[in-house]
Design a protein around this motif. Structure first.
Motif, PDB file in Angstrom:
ATOM      1  N   ARG A  32       0.890  -1.361  -0.089  1.00 49.22           N
ATOM      2  CA  ARG A  32      -0.002   0.227  -0.034  1.00 49.22           C
ATOM      3  C   ARG A  32       0.825   1.093   0.020  1.00 49.22           C
ATOM      4  O   ARG A  32       0.669   2.209  -0.677  1.00 49.22           O
ATOM      5  N   GLU A  33       1.810   1.183   0.698  1.00 52.29           N
ATOM      6  CA  GLU A  33       2.843   2.445   0.795  1.00 52.29           C
ATOM      7  C   GLU A  33       3.494   2.775  -0.352  1.00 52.29           C
ATOM      8  O   GLU A  33       3.633   3.853  -1.017  1.00 52.29           O
ATOM      9  N   THR A  34       3.908   1.454  -1.227  1.00 51.82           N
ATOM     10  CA  THR A  34       4.587   1.562  -2.452  1.00 51.82           C
ATOM     11  C   THR A  34       3.661   1.923  -3.538  1.00 51.82           C
ATOM     12  O   THR A  34       4.059   3.031  -4.210  1.00 51.82           O
ATOM     13  N   HIS A  35       2.470   1.962  -3.455  1.00 51.68           N
ATOM     14  CA  HIS A  35       1.334   2.230  -4.507  1.00 51.68           C
ATOM     15  C   HIS A  35       1.227   3.845  -4.082  1.00 51.68           C
ATOM     16  O   HIS A  35       1.078   4.466  -5.225  1.00 51.68           O
ATOM     17  N   ARG A  36       0.985   4.380  -2.984  1.00 50.68           N
ATOM     18  CA  ARG A  36       0.848   5.772  -2.541  1.00 50.68           C
ATOM     19  C   ARG A  36       2.317   6.328  -3.225  1.00 50.68           C
ATOM     20  O   ARG A  36       2.176   7.412  -3.777  1.00 50.68           O
ATOM     21  N   LEU A  37       3.105   5.935  -2.859  1.00 47.78           N
ATOM     22  CA  LEU A  37       4.657   6.431  -3.532  1.00 47.78           C
ATOM     23  C   LEU A  37       4.629   6.404  -5.005  1.00 47.78           C
ATOM     24  O   LEU A  37       5.090   7.582  -5.354  1.00 47.78           O
ATOM     25  N   ASP A  38       4.295   5.476  -5.608  1.00 45.52           N
ATOM     26  CA  ASP A  38       4.279   5.424  -6.874  1.00 45.52           C
ATOM     27  C   ASP A  38       3.296   6.621  -7.878  1.00 45.52           C
ATOM     28  O   ASP A  38       3.668   7.243  -8.599  1.00 45.52           O
ATOM     29  N   ARG A  39       1.977   6.729  -7.138  1.00 43.61           N
ATOM     30  CA  ARG A  39       1.330   8.221  -7.392  1.00 43.61           C
ATOM     31  C   ARG A  39       2.038   9.333  -7.229  1.00 43.61           C
ATOM     32  O   ARG A  39       1.946  10.174  -8.280  1.00 43.61           O
ATOM     33  N   THR A  40       2.945   9.243  -6.374  1.00 45.35           N
ATOM     34  CA  THR A  40       3.600  10.547  -5.917  1.00 45.35           C
ATOM     35  C   THR A  40       4.597  10.943  -7.094  1.00 45.35           C
ATOM     36  O   THR A  40       4.585  11.870  -7.846  1.00 45.35           O
ATOM     37  N   ASP A  64       2.832  15.120  -0.321  1.00 47.48           N
ATOM     38  CA  ASP A  64       1.490  14.971  -0.906  1.00 47.48           C
ATOM     39  C   ASP A  64       0.679  14.624   0.396  1.00 47.48           C
ATOM     40  O   ASP A  64       0.787  13.596   1.055  1.00 47.48           O
ATOM     41  N   ASP A  67      -2.028  11.873   0.305  1.00 47.86           N
ATOM     42  CA  ASP A  67      -1.583  10.125   0.276  1.00 47.86           C
ATOM     43  C   ASP A  67      -0.476  10.043   1.504  1.00 47.86           C
ATOM     44  O   ASP A  67       0.104   8.792   1.850  1.00 47.86           O
ATOM     45  N   VAL A  69       2.886  11.217   1.934  1.00 50.29           N
ATOM     46  CA  VAL A  69       4.174  10.959   1.135  1.00 50.29           C
ATOM     47  C   VAL A  69       4.889  12.038   1.162  1.00 50.29           C
ATOM     48  O   VAL A  69       4.360  13.213   0.689  1.00 50.29           O
TER      49      VAL A  69
END
Length: 79
Positions: A32-40, A64, A67, A69
């Motif tokens: 989940r953290e990786t997904h939030r970072l990817d969007r950023t 951000d 998210d 981040v």
């Protein structure tokens, strides 16, 4: 009937390269953290000027709040 968008008309994204400290941090993130970072990272790659300049450095600091981040990065001449 509309035609597909030509690559010449799509926004140009910057290339993102992770340095060793960032890679070490990535290993500790949950999916989940990786997904939030990817969007950023995508947002920064589309607009590298999003972050606030860090005084007396080449670094930029982007937070951000949605998210939760924070990314510290720099932009090269090649963007």
């Amino acid at each position: 009937m509309s035609s597909p968008v030509s690559p010449d008309h799509s926004p140009r994204r910057s290339q993102v390269v992770m340095v060793e400290p960032a890679l070490s941090q990535l290993e500790k993130l949950t999916a989940r953290e990786t997904h939030r970072l990817d969007r950023t990272i995508v947002a920064i790659s589309v607009n590298p000027e999003l972050g606030t300049p860090v005084p007396d450095t080449l670094l930029r600091d982007y937070i951000d709040d949605v998210d939760g981040v924070r990314v510290i990065y720099y932009v090269t001449a090649f963007r």
